[in-house]
Write a protein that holds these residues in place. Structure first.
Motif, mmCIF file in Angstrom:
data_model
loop_
_atom_site.group_PDB
_atom_site.id
_atom_site.type_symbol
_atom_site.label_atom_id
_atom_site.label_comp_id
_atom_site.label_asym_id
_atom_site.label_seq_id
_atom_site.Cartn_x
_atom_site.Cartn_y
_atom_site.Cartn_z
ATOM 1 N N GLU A 169 49.224 33.089 48.731
ATOM 2 C CA GLU A 169 50.727 33.899 47.421
ATOM 3 C C GLU A 169 49.980 35.214 47.215
ATOM 4 O O GLU A 169 50.902 36.447 46.970
ATOM 5 C CB GLU A 169 50.852 33.161 46.536
ATOM 6 C CG GLU A 169 51.326 31.871 47.115
ATOM 7 C CD GLU A 169 50.612 30.268 47.829
ATOM 8 O OE1 GLU A 169 49.462 30.271 47.507
ATOM 9 O OE2 GLU A 169 51.576 29.550 48.115
ATOM 10 N N GLN A 170 48.652 35.232 47.316
ATOM 11 C CA GLN A 170 48.517 36.516 46.434
ATOM 12 C C GLN A 170 48.098 37.573 47.760
ATOM 13 O O GLN A 170 48.046 38.889 47.124
ATOM 14 C CB GLN A 170 46.545 36.188 45.881
ATOM 15 C CG GLN A 170 46.521 35.414 44.991
ATOM 16 C CD GLN A 170 44.662 34.617 44.795
ATOM 17 O OE1 GLN A 170 44.493 34.083 45.588
ATOM 18 N NE2 GLN A 170 44.050 35.423 43.931
ATOM 19 N N VAL A 171 47.783 37.060 48.818
ATOM 20 C CA VAL A 171 48.322 38.654 49.879
ATOM 21 C C VAL A 171 49.235 38.819 50.137
ATOM 22 O O VAL A 171 49.743 39.884 50.975
ATOM 23 C CB VAL A 171 47.552 37.540 51.153
ATOM 24 C CG1 VAL A 171 47.370 38.246 52.410
ATOM 25 C CG2 VAL A 171 46.090 37.130 50.943
ATOM 26 N N LEU A 172 50.387 37.642 49.760
ATOM 27 C CA LEU A 172 51.953 38.246 50.880
ATOM 28 C C LEU A 172 52.435 39.640 50.196
ATOM 29 O O LEU A 172 53.183 40.479 50.742
ATOM 30 C CB LEU A 172 52.746 37.297 50.862
ATOM 31 C CG LEU A 172 52.567 35.939 51.193
ATOM 32 C CD1 LEU A 172 52.978 35.072 51.316
ATOM 33 C CD2 LEU A 172 52.557 35.668 52.835
ATOM 34 N N ALA A 183 39.734 40.221 60.142
ATOM 35 C CA ALA A 183 40.025 41.189 58.757
ATOM 36 C C ALA A 183 39.899 39.654 58.135
ATOM 37 O O ALA A 183 40.826 39.134 58.691
ATOM 38 C CB ALA A 183 41.002 42.034 58.678
ATOM 39 N N ARG A 184 39.386 39.228 57.212
ATOM 40 C CA ARG A 184 39.679 37.730 57.537
ATOM 41 C C ARG A 184 40.114 37.530 55.907
ATOM 42 O O ARG A 184 39.574 38.045 54.980
ATOM 43 C CB ARG A 184 38.725 36.544 57.251
ATOM 44 C CG ARG A 184 38.087 36.859 58.880
ATOM 45 C CD ARG A 184 37.282 35.557 58.811
ATOM 46 N NE ARG A 184 37.118 35.159 60.565
ATOM 47 C CZ ARG A 184 38.004 34.624 60.870
ATOM 48 N NH1 ARG A 184 38.684 33.453 60.391
ATOM 49 N NH2 ARG A 184 37.035 34.656 62.029
ATOM 50 N N VAL A 185 41.540 36.641 55.397
ATOM 51 C CA VAL A 185 41.008 36.135 53.908
ATOM 52 C C VAL A 185 40.207 36.148 52.916
ATOM 53 O O VAL A 185 39.291 34.301 53.962
ATOM 54 C CB VAL A 185 42.183 35.315 53.575
ATOM 55 C CG1 VAL A 185 42.532 34.848 52.485
ATOM 56 C CG2 VAL A 185 43.864 35.512 54.467
ATOM 57 N N ALA A 186 40.002 35.973 52.335
ATOM 58 C CA ALA A 186 38.459 35.783 51.462
ATOM 59 C C ALA A 186 38.610 35.278 51.129
ATOM 60 O O ALA A 186 39.889 33.901 50.390
ATOM 61 C CB ALA A 186 38.475 37.875 49.959
ATOM 62 N N GLU A 187 37.508 34.663 50.820
ATOM 63 C CA GLU A 187 37.091 33.020 50.283
ATOM 64 C C GLU A 187 37.971 33.264 48.942
ATOM 65 O O GLU A 187 37.621 33.549 47.746
ATOM 66 C CB GLU A 187 35.705 32.522 49.915
ATOM 67 C CG GLU A 187 35.640 30.948 50.496
ATOM 68 C CD GLU A 187 34.110 30.738 50.126
ATOM 69 O OE1 GLU A 187 33.427 29.784 49.701
ATOM 70 O OE2 GLU A 187 33.317 31.229 51.125
ATOM 71 N N GLY A 188 38.758 31.673 48.599
ATOM 72 C CA GLY A 188 38.936 31.597 47.390
ATOM 73 C C GLY A 188 40.835 31.876 47.157
ATOM 74 O O GLY A 188 41.600 31.842 45.456
ATOM 75 N N GLY A 239 40.679 43.063 47.484
ATOM 76 C CA GLY A 239 40.207 42.197 47.660
ATOM 77 C C GLY A 239 40.266 40.951 47.988
ATOM 78 O O GLY A 239 40.194 39.841 48.078
ATOM 79 N N VAL A 240 41.286 41.229 48.570
ATOM 80 C CA VAL A 240 42.580 39.566 49.198
ATOM 81 C C VAL A 240 41.925 39.430 51.111
ATOM 82 O O VAL A 240 41.757 38.265 50.982
ATOM 83 C CB VAL A 240 44.004 39.604 49.367
ATOM 84 C CG1 VAL A 240 44.232 39.314 47.628
ATOM 85 C CG2 VAL A 240 44.435 40.874 50.206
#
Length: 97
Positions: free
Chosen positions: A16-19, A7-12, A75-76
């Motif tokens: 702050e969008q994940v938290l 599970a990886r943070v999506a490109e771009g 989608g993050v």
């Protein structure tokens, strides 16, 4: 069947969008752990995502479970589900002639 789930943070996507999804994601991991789907969970050392060892009846079932995680739905995070099987090559090293 066992799976390695990356599970990886999506490109771009900025951190702050994940938290905002961290608590809901952790709750889902706990639910799946309690259901004996998630067997262990680790951060990737650079904090770019997580690795989960999981068990499910089929690849399709595991993909459906991964798609239900809050960060996947937002989608993050991008999830990659890798089916695993035992390595049997060691037997050839110890075969008796």
């Amino acid at each position: 069947m066992q799976f390695l789930v990356l599970a990886r943070v999506a490109e771009g996507v900025a951190m702050e969008q994940v938290l905002p999804y961290v608590k809901a994601e952790a709750e889902m991991v706990w639910q799946q752990y309690s259901a004996e789907i998630v067997r262990s969970v680790y951060y990737i050392a650079d904090m770019s995502g997580a690795v989960l060892m999981c068990e499910a009846p089929t690849l399709e079932a595991m993909q459906e479970i991964a798609a239900q995680f809050p960060m996947a739905q937002a989608g993050v995070l991008k999830f990659e589900v890798l089916p695993l099987k035992p390595y049997l090559g060691l037997g050839s090293l110890f075969a008796k002639s």
